[in-house]
Design an enzyme around this catalytic site. Structure first.
Site, short mmCIF file in Angstrom:
data_model
loop_
_atom_site.label_atom_id
_atom_site.label_comp_id
_atom_site.label_asym_id
_atom_site.label_seq_id
_atom_site.Cartn_x
_atom_site.Cartn_y
_atom_site.Cartn_z
N ASP A 86 4.24 -69.57 -19.61
CA ASP A 86 5.04 -69.50 -18.18
C ASP A 86 4.19 -70.80 -17.75
O ASP A 86 3.27 -71.27 -18.08
CB ASP A 86 4.68 -68.01 -17.58
CG ASP A 86 4.81 -68.19 -16.13
OD1 ASP A 86 6.09 -68.47 -15.56
OD2 ASP A 86 4.01 -67.90 -15.19
N LEU A 87 4.82 -71.28 -16.44
CA LEU A 87 4.19 -72.27 -15.71
C LEU A 87 3.29 -71.94 -14.44
O LEU A 87 2.03 -72.16 -14.39
CB LEU A 87 5.37 -73.13 -15.05
CG LEU A 87 5.02 -74.58 -14.47
CD1 LEU A 87 4.24 -75.52 -15.36
CD2 LEU A 87 6.07 -75.06 -13.77
N ASP A 88 3.94 -71.26 -13.48
CA ASP A 88 3.34 -71.05 -12.06
C ASP A 88 2.27 -70.24 -12.36
O ASP A 88 2.66 -68.95 -12.80
CB ASP A 88 4.12 -70.55 -11.24
CG ASP A 88 5.20 -71.70 -10.97
OD1 ASP A 88 5.02 -72.86 -10.12
OD2 ASP A 88 6.39 -71.74 -11.09
N THR A 144 0.57 -73.03 -8.42
CA THR A 144 1.30 -73.52 -7.56
C THR A 144 1.55 -72.31 -6.42
O THR A 144 2.28 -72.62 -5.43
CB THR A 144 2.76 -73.80 -8.17
OG1 THR A 144 3.23 -72.92 -9.04
CG2 THR A 144 2.76 -75.25 -8.83
N LYS A 155 5.42 -63.66 -7.11
CA LYS A 155 4.93 -64.28 -8.30
C LYS A 155 6.01 -63.96 -9.59
O LYS A 155 6.43 -62.73 -10.02
CB LYS A 155 3.82 -63.78 -9.01
CG LYS A 155 2.51 -64.75 -8.04
CD LYS A 155 1.14 -64.55 -8.62
CE LYS A 155 0.28 -65.41 -7.94
NZ LYS A 155 -1.09 -65.02 -8.52
N GLY A 156 6.58 -64.94 -10.25
CA GLY A 156 7.54 -64.65 -11.08
C GLY A 156 8.70 -64.27 -10.90
O GLY A 156 10.01 -64.03 -11.45
N ARG A 209 13.84 -68.00 -6.63
CA ARG A 209 13.84 -68.57 -5.41
C ARG A 209 14.73 -67.55 -4.30
O ARG A 209 14.70 -67.21 -3.48
CB ARG A 209 14.36 -69.90 -5.27
CG ARG A 209 13.96 -70.49 -3.98
CD ARG A 209 14.19 -72.17 -4.19
NE ARG A 209 13.95 -72.61 -5.25
CZ ARG A 209 14.65 -73.72 -5.94
NH1 ARG A 209 15.52 -74.50 -4.88
NH2 ARG A 209 14.14 -74.52 -6.96
N SER A 235 9.77 -70.61 -18.11
CA SER A 235 9.49 -70.29 -16.49
C SER A 235 10.61 -69.98 -15.64
O SER A 235 11.72 -70.53 -15.90
CB SER A 235 8.93 -71.78 -16.02
OG SER A 235 8.87 -71.75 -14.64
N ALA A 236 10.49 -69.28 -14.63
CA ALA A 236 11.63 -69.09 -13.40
C ALA A 236 11.87 -70.28 -12.72
O ALA A 236 13.13 -70.22 -12.09
CB ALA A 236 11.53 -67.93 -12.86
N SER A 237 11.07 -71.05 -12.66
CA SER A 237 11.10 -72.39 -11.76
C SER A 237 12.17 -73.40 -12.16
O SER A 237 12.28 -73.89 -13.32
CB SER A 237 9.90 -73.07 -11.69
OG SER A 237 9.86 -74.10 -10.59
N ASN A 292 11.84 -76.19 -10.52
CA ASN A 292 10.97 -77.32 -10.48
C ASN A 292 10.16 -77.59 -11.81
O ASN A 292 9.45 -78.45 -11.56
CB ASN A 292 10.35 -77.27 -9.13
CG ASN A 292 11.26 -77.20 -8.01
OD1 ASN A 292 12.01 -77.98 -7.82
ND2 ASN A 292 11.06 -76.14 -7.24
N LYS A 309 13.09 -62.66 -15.15
CA LYS A 309 12.07 -61.92 -15.93
C LYS A 309 11.98 -60.43 -14.79
O LYS A 309 12.20 -60.66 -13.64
CB LYS A 309 10.74 -62.35 -15.68
CG LYS A 309 10.71 -63.83 -16.55
CD LYS A 309 9.37 -64.34 -16.27
CE LYS A 309 9.50 -65.87 -16.82
NZ LYS A 309 8.33 -66.56 -16.57
N GLU A 362 1.35 -65.25 -19.73
CA GLU A 362 1.91 -65.04 -18.53
C GLU A 362 1.15 -64.40 -17.17
O GLU A 362 -0.01 -63.60 -17.86
CB GLU A 362 3.13 -63.75 -18.65
CG GLU A 362 4.41 -64.15 -18.74
CD GLU A 362 4.92 -64.61 -17.28
OE1 GLU A 362 4.27 -64.58 -16.21
OE2 GLU A 362 6.33 -65.09 -17.38
N ASP A 363 1.49 -64.77 -16.17
CA ASP A 363 0.49 -63.92 -15.04
C ASP A 363 1.15 -63.13 -14.36
O ASP A 363 0.58 -62.66 -13.24
CB ASP A 363 -0.11 -65.10 -14.34
CG ASP A 363 0.99 -65.79 -13.26
OD1 ASP A 363 2.12 -66.08 -13.78
OD2 ASP A 363 0.82 -66.16 -12.09
C1 G6P Z 1 7.92 -68.82 -10.59
C2 G6P Z 1 7.28 -68.63 -9.49
C3 G6P Z 1 7.92 -67.82 -8.21
C4 G6P Z 1 8.83 -69.01 -7.92
C5 G6P Z 1 9.68 -69.17 -9.21
C6 G6P Z 1 11.06 -70.01 -8.69
O1 G6P Z 1 8.43 -67.82 -11.21
O2 G6P Z 1 6.03 -67.64 -9.95
O3 G6P Z 1 6.87 -67.73 -7.13
O4 G6P Z 1 9.69 -68.31 -6.70
O5 G6P Z 1 9.04 -69.70 -10.31
O6 G6P Z 1 10.48 -71.23 -8.35
P1 G6P Z 1 11.49 -72.36 -7.95
O7 G6P Z 1 10.51 -73.78 -8.22
O8 G6P Z 1 12.57 -72.63 -8.83
O9 G6P Z 1 11.59 -72.32 -6.37
MG MG Z 2 3.83 -67.33 -13.16
#
Ligand code: G6P
Ligand code: MG
Length: 220
Positions: free
Chosen positions: A8-10, A16, A44-45, A48, A113-115, A117, A144, A168-169
């Site tokens: 996982d990233l964040d 972040t 977390k996780g 958006r 990662s769910a992000s 970014n 997730k 994972e966190d």
């Molecule tokens: C991760 C973070 C979440 C965040 C999600 C989406 O899972 O833990 O806090 O909302 O990514 O990130 P994004 O960068 O796409 O807004």
């Molecule tokens: Mg995370």
């Protein structure tokens, strides 16, 4: 044996959550909703879209679809502004040691990662070249605890799920890894991440011997 190591990233590679907090807090306050660190923990996780839905639920607010889209865009612009200032000093302790150790053993490494970014963050902290596959919020349709993100990661690494290990966190991420029949390693608070197969406070606690065993292990 070649295993798939999915990170996982964040909260695992970089912290972040503090930037998400600042941006979400600003947005919530602009709507007259208070937003605490404890509430940030619950995001977390979480994607958006779902994060904004939760904040609106907590504040008992309803907004138009247009405003929802505008707020999402503004939140991300503020978040990206923090991200633009990130550098290698924001990599969490011992992450490069673990990544380099796995690479030197010829192990397969993916991001899960769910992000949306994720790529820009990996570029900012100069870790993007360490990953053989990157699966992020732009590649998945189910969040997730659905295992989709990790299953796509395994597929892209060409390693079967039972030979994958996930770091994972978040609770949702640990559940996703378990559902995918992967070994789950929680990074963070043992009380929160108790569903994980193994838990460490951070990567400094992970010894080479443990990695050796993971390379040989199979989830039963
Ligand atoms: C991760 C973070 C979440 C965040 C999600 C989406 O899972 O833990 O806090 O909302 O990514 O990130 P994004 O960068 O796409 O807004
Ligand atoms: Mg995370």
């Amino acid at each position: 044996m070649k295993k798939g190591f999915i990170f996982d990233l964040d909260g695992v590679i970089v912290d972040t959550a503090k930037y998400h907090f600042l941006a979400w807090q600003n947005l919530a306050n602009s709507l007259g909703i208070s937003f605490s660190l404890a509430q940030n923990e619950q995001l977390k996780g979480v994607s958006r879209v779902r994060s904004l839905e939760k904040i609106l639920e907590w504040g008992d607010k309803t907004i138009s679809e247009e405003e929802f889209t505008r707020l999402m865009r503004e939140k991300n612009e503020e978040y990206l502004n923090y991200i633009s200032k990130m550098d290698i000093n924001e990599i969490l302790p011992d992450v490069p040691r673990i990544l380099d150790n796995l690479i030197s053993r010829g192990q397969a490494i993916a991001l899960g990662s769910a992000s949306k970014n994720a790529r820009v963050i990996l570029e900012k902290v100069q870790l993007i070249d360490k990953f053989h596959a990157i699966v992020d919020g732009t590649n998945v349709s189910k969040a997730k605890p659905d295992p989709e993100v990790f299953l796509i990661g395994a597929q892209q690494l060409d390693i079967s799920p039972e030979h994958c290990i996930v770091f994972e966190d978040s609770v949702a991420g640990i559940q996703a890894a378990n559902t995918a029949n992967m070994i789950s390693i929680g990074i963070g608070d043992a009380k929160v991440l108790h569903e994980a197969d193994y838990i460490f406070t951070n990567f400094t606690e992970i010894k080479e011997e443990f990695i050796n065993n993971l390379v040989l292990a199979r989830k039963v």
